[in-house]
Design a protein around this motif. Structure first.
Motif, PDB file in Angstrom:
ATOM      1  N   PRO A 192      -9.286  -6.984  -7.198  1.00  0.00           N
ATOM      2  CA  PRO A 192      -9.016  -5.920  -6.350  1.00  0.00           C
ATOM      3  C   PRO A 192      -9.039  -6.300  -4.823  1.00  0.00           C
ATOM      4  O   PRO A 192      -9.562  -7.302  -4.614  1.00  0.00           O
ATOM      5  N   VAL A 193      -8.141  -5.604  -3.984  1.00  0.00           N
ATOM      6  CA  VAL A 193      -8.069  -5.807  -2.539  1.00  0.00           C
ATOM      7  C   VAL A 193      -8.473  -4.477  -1.901  1.00  0.00           C
ATOM      8  O   VAL A 193      -8.001  -3.528  -2.353  1.00  0.00           O
ATOM      9  N   ALA A 216      -9.201   2.924   5.030  1.00  0.00           N
ATOM     10  CA  ALA A 216      -9.153   1.906   3.902  1.00  0.00           C
ATOM     11  C   ALA A 216      -8.446   2.212   2.872  1.00  0.00           C
ATOM     12  O   ALA A 216      -8.378   3.348   2.403  1.00  0.00           O
ATOM     13  N   TYR A 217      -7.510   1.473   2.230  1.00  0.00           N
ATOM     14  CA  TYR A 217      -6.980   1.460   0.848  1.00  0.00           C
ATOM     15  C   TYR A 217      -7.364   0.369  -0.054  1.00  0.00           C
ATOM     16  O   TYR A 217      -7.167  -0.757   0.257  1.00  0.00           O
ATOM     17  N   GLU A 273       3.136  -7.810  -0.770  1.00  0.00           N
ATOM     18  CA  GLU A 273       2.116  -8.843  -0.733  1.00  0.00           C
ATOM     19  C   GLU A 273       1.522  -9.120  -2.100  1.00  0.00           C
ATOM     20  O   GLU A 273       0.872 -10.402  -2.255  1.00  0.00           O
ATOM     21  N   LEU A 274       1.121  -8.233  -2.726  1.00  0.00           N
ATOM     22  CA  LEU A 274       0.399  -8.608  -4.023  1.00  0.00           C
ATOM     23  C   LEU A 274       1.243  -8.596  -5.035  1.00  0.00           C
ATOM     24  O   LEU A 274       2.055  -7.878  -5.580  1.00  0.00           O
ATOM     25  N   LYS A 333     -16.434  -7.228   1.744  1.00  0.00           N
ATOM     26  CA  LYS A 333     -15.222  -7.972   1.726  1.00  0.00           C
ATOM     27  C   LYS A 333     -13.701  -7.175   1.960  1.00  0.00           C
ATOM     28  O   LYS A 333     -12.924  -7.573   1.265  1.00  0.00           O
ATOM     29  N   ALA A 334     -13.999  -5.963   2.614  1.00  0.00           N
ATOM     30  CA  ALA A 334     -12.454  -5.541   2.919  1.00  0.00           C
ATOM     31  C   ALA A 334     -12.015  -6.148   4.003  1.00  0.00           C
ATOM     32  O   ALA A 334     -12.630  -6.867   4.609  1.00  0.00           O
ATOM     33  N   LEU A 335     -10.651  -6.062   4.111  1.00  0.00           N
ATOM     34  CA  LEU A 335      -9.901  -6.968   4.996  1.00  0.00           C
ATOM     35  C   LEU A 335      -9.294  -6.103   6.141  1.00  0.00           C
ATOM     36  O   LEU A 335      -8.430  -5.370   5.918  1.00  0.00           O
TER      37      LEU A 335
END
Ligand code: ATP
Ligand code: MG
Length: 568
Positions: A129-130, A160-161, A121-122, A65-67
């Motif tokens: 979590p994102v 990735a972060y 954005e958040l 589910k990483a974007l």
């Protein structure tokens, strides 16, 4: 793909400036070409491998589910000023100006940009979590680009972060990424180890590295199978030795050693082993111009451990020869702990050597048969060195072994370092702003390919693991120009293989068979099919797997079934 449509320019000669096996093979097989120091073009054959690696990484990241997103390579200085890294980051950060004299850098990594995205954005804890990731070009002005794409200046990284409301969520996200990385490196068919990148005592947040084991690795990894422990040799805390200091057996002697300055020269001059010699290194002190650090001749100084000592200036700086001479009056090669009038620290393991050899603090002289307490007082003890094979594992269950590793991935619990500096908050369940927790996770996408070749090659060339081979099968027809039957069988087989999903190369060049065989071995295609007049009479072709030395004759009509069975 027909080789008449794919110009491959394989090289027989080993390029003279390529040290690592993988670098030589990547150049010889025509996967990459160097443009300038640390800058490489990926040629079509190499590009196919690169795309396969990216595909595996994408699939596993998406599964978790990483974007995926993509951020600019060029980054404005302001963000880096905000995080404090515009000052902190050294010469690896390539800085540039645009036509308006605004300052930018080429991104060596993207924490600043992603934190800027996240803070805009958040908005709410409900969105967390994102995990955002990209597969993208990085630039680091490496001081010593080498080993081809292994340590390049421009390279591709998957970074990735992750963003979290609290530390627990960060831990969950971190463990998920650790699993994802294991899946990725398993699918890439690499032999790797997960290595602790910091010990907690040396400082920093928790981070682990994924290392591919290979002789050409730049990092040394100490591990213990019994404990399931592995860590970079630089990060392992070492304790006072259990060995008792033995009684002296030799007399103290002053020996003339003209021009003998290094431990190696000393060992051959006096006929003594390096572990019997003690070396004296001078570093800048906090309040004094010099501090001496004493280590066994076969041990390496650990800079982080040394600079953690109160008396030693941080960051650590070794004195140059003239500073060293100014502080002690002696040439550096002849320094020793006896009668040295500056602060002295001794490594634990150097404190249990008796009858040792060391510089005499007199030019062109050393002492032999030196013994602590009898000939000089014991200085203050400290942990000053990197671990070596044979040191005890942290549990004490087993002596550590040491292997060379190539860092292909790094996962890191950043905590609030960037989110605090850049004020990245979301509203919590009470509507109050809360600083997010962050993790970051990198894979050296281009480095992975070099690392894979380090683990998979022989004297003839690359042996691609099936998951990332540029093609699955290569067909080599013999005398295709002269024989209609060969041509027809080759075309039919080529079509059939492609229809069955096998990525296939047909070597339809008018080259000698020897050249074709050598190229097939060099570029490392897993399955090789040779079609020749003689065996066609029996409806057979010659099959060979790149990993095997044996060829076998197999019926052409069963080829798909056979290829499935031969999947290695
Ligand atoms: P190293 O210690 O090898 O310099 P690093 O710790 O600086 O690497 P990270 O910032 O953790 O690297 O970057 C994530 C990954 O990017 C590394 O694990 C590595 O696989 C890859 N990488 C880093 N520097 C380079 C480079 N110069 N060329 C190719 N890949 C690199
Ligand atoms: Mg790293």
């Amino acid at each position: 793909m027909r080789l008449t449509d794919l110009p491959i320019n394989t090289l027989k000669e080993v390029p003279s400036d390529a040290e690592a096996g993988s670098h030589q093979l990547m150049l010889r097989a025509g996967l990459i070409r160097q443009l300038a120091s640390g800058l490489y073009t990926w040629l079509p054959l190499g590009m196919r491998v690169l795309n396969k690696v990216k595909k595996i990484i994408r699939e596993e990241m998406n599964n978790a589910k990483a974007l995926e997103l993509t951020m600019p390579v060029v980054q404005p200085a302001e963000l880096w000023v905000e995080s404090g890294r515009w000052e902190e980051y050294g010469a690896e950060l390539l800085r540039l100006q645009d036509r308006h004299n605004r300052e930018y850098c080429l991104g060596p990594t993207h924490e600043e940009v992603i934190t800027d995205i996240a803070r805009h954005e958040l908005k709410s804890y409900r969105q967390l979590p994102v995990n955002y990731y990209q597969i993208q070009t990085k630039f680091r002005d490496e001081i010593r680009p080498r080993f081809g794409v292994m340590r390049a200046r421009e390279f591709v990284m998957k970074d990735a972060y992750s963003f979290h409301i609290d530390e627990n969520s960060l831990l969950e996200g971190y463990h998920l990424m650790k699993e994802v990385y294991s899946n990725i490196f398993n699918r890439l068919q690499l032999t790797y180890r997960i290595v602790q990148a910091d010990s907690g005592t040396i400082g920093g947040n928790k981070s682990e590295e994924f290392h591919v084991l290979a002789q050409s690795g730049e990092d040394a990894i100490a591990y213990s199978e019994k404990d399931g422990f592995a860590a970079n040799i630089e990060t392992i805390p070492l304790h006072p030795s259990n060995t008792k200091l033995a009684e002296p057996t030799e007399e103290l002697k002053l020996v003339e050693t003209p021009q003998v300055k290094t431990i190696k020269e000393l060992c051959s001059f006096i006929k003594v082993k390096p572990e019997q010699c003690l070396k004296t290194l001078l570093v800048q002190g906090t309040d004094t111009p010099a501090v001496a650090l004493i280590l066994r001749g076969d041990h390496e100084l650990n800079g982080v451990k040394a600079q953690n000592l109160k008396a030693v200036a941080s960051p650590l700086r070794m004195l140059n020869t003239s500073e060293a001479k100014g502080a002690t009056g002696v040439e550096t090669g002849f320094l020793g702990p006896k009668d040295l009038k500056i602060p002295v620290y001794i490594d634990y393991s150097a404190a249990v050597v008796s009858d040792f050899v060391c510089g005499a603090n007199i030019n062109d002289h050393h002492y032999t048969g030196v013994n602590w307490k009898r000939d000089l007082p014991m200085p203050e003890l400290a942990d000053l060195r990197n671990a070596v094979a044979g040191d005890p594992s942290p549990s004490g269950n087993e002596p550590l072994s040491v292997a060379k590793g190539i860092e292909v991935g790094h996962i890191f619990q950043l905590g609030q370092k960037y989110s605090q500096a850049m004020k990245a908050t979301v509203l919590d369940d009470e509507g109050k702003p809360r600083t997010m927790f962050m993790g970051c996770y990198g894979i050296g996408v281009t480095r992975v390919i070099a690392a894979s070749i380090e683990q998979n090659h022989d004297e003839k060339g690359i042996i691609w693991p099936s998951a990332i081979a540029p093609y699955d099968v290569i067909i080599i027809p013999i005398n295709m120009d002269k024989s209609y039957r060969i041509r027809e069988t080759t075309e039919e087989l080529y079509k059939k293989l492609q229809e069955s999903g096998y990525e296939t190369i047909m070597d339809d060049r008018s080259q000698r068979p020897g050249v074709k065989f050598a190229d097939a071995d060099l570029i490392g295609i897993p399955h090789r099919l040779v079609i020749a007049e003689k065996s066609l009479d029996q409806g057979q072709l010659e099959y060979k797997h790149r990993r095997s030395n044996e060829t076998e004759m197999v019926p052409i009509k069963n080829i798909i079934k056979i290829l499935k069975e031969k999947q290695l």
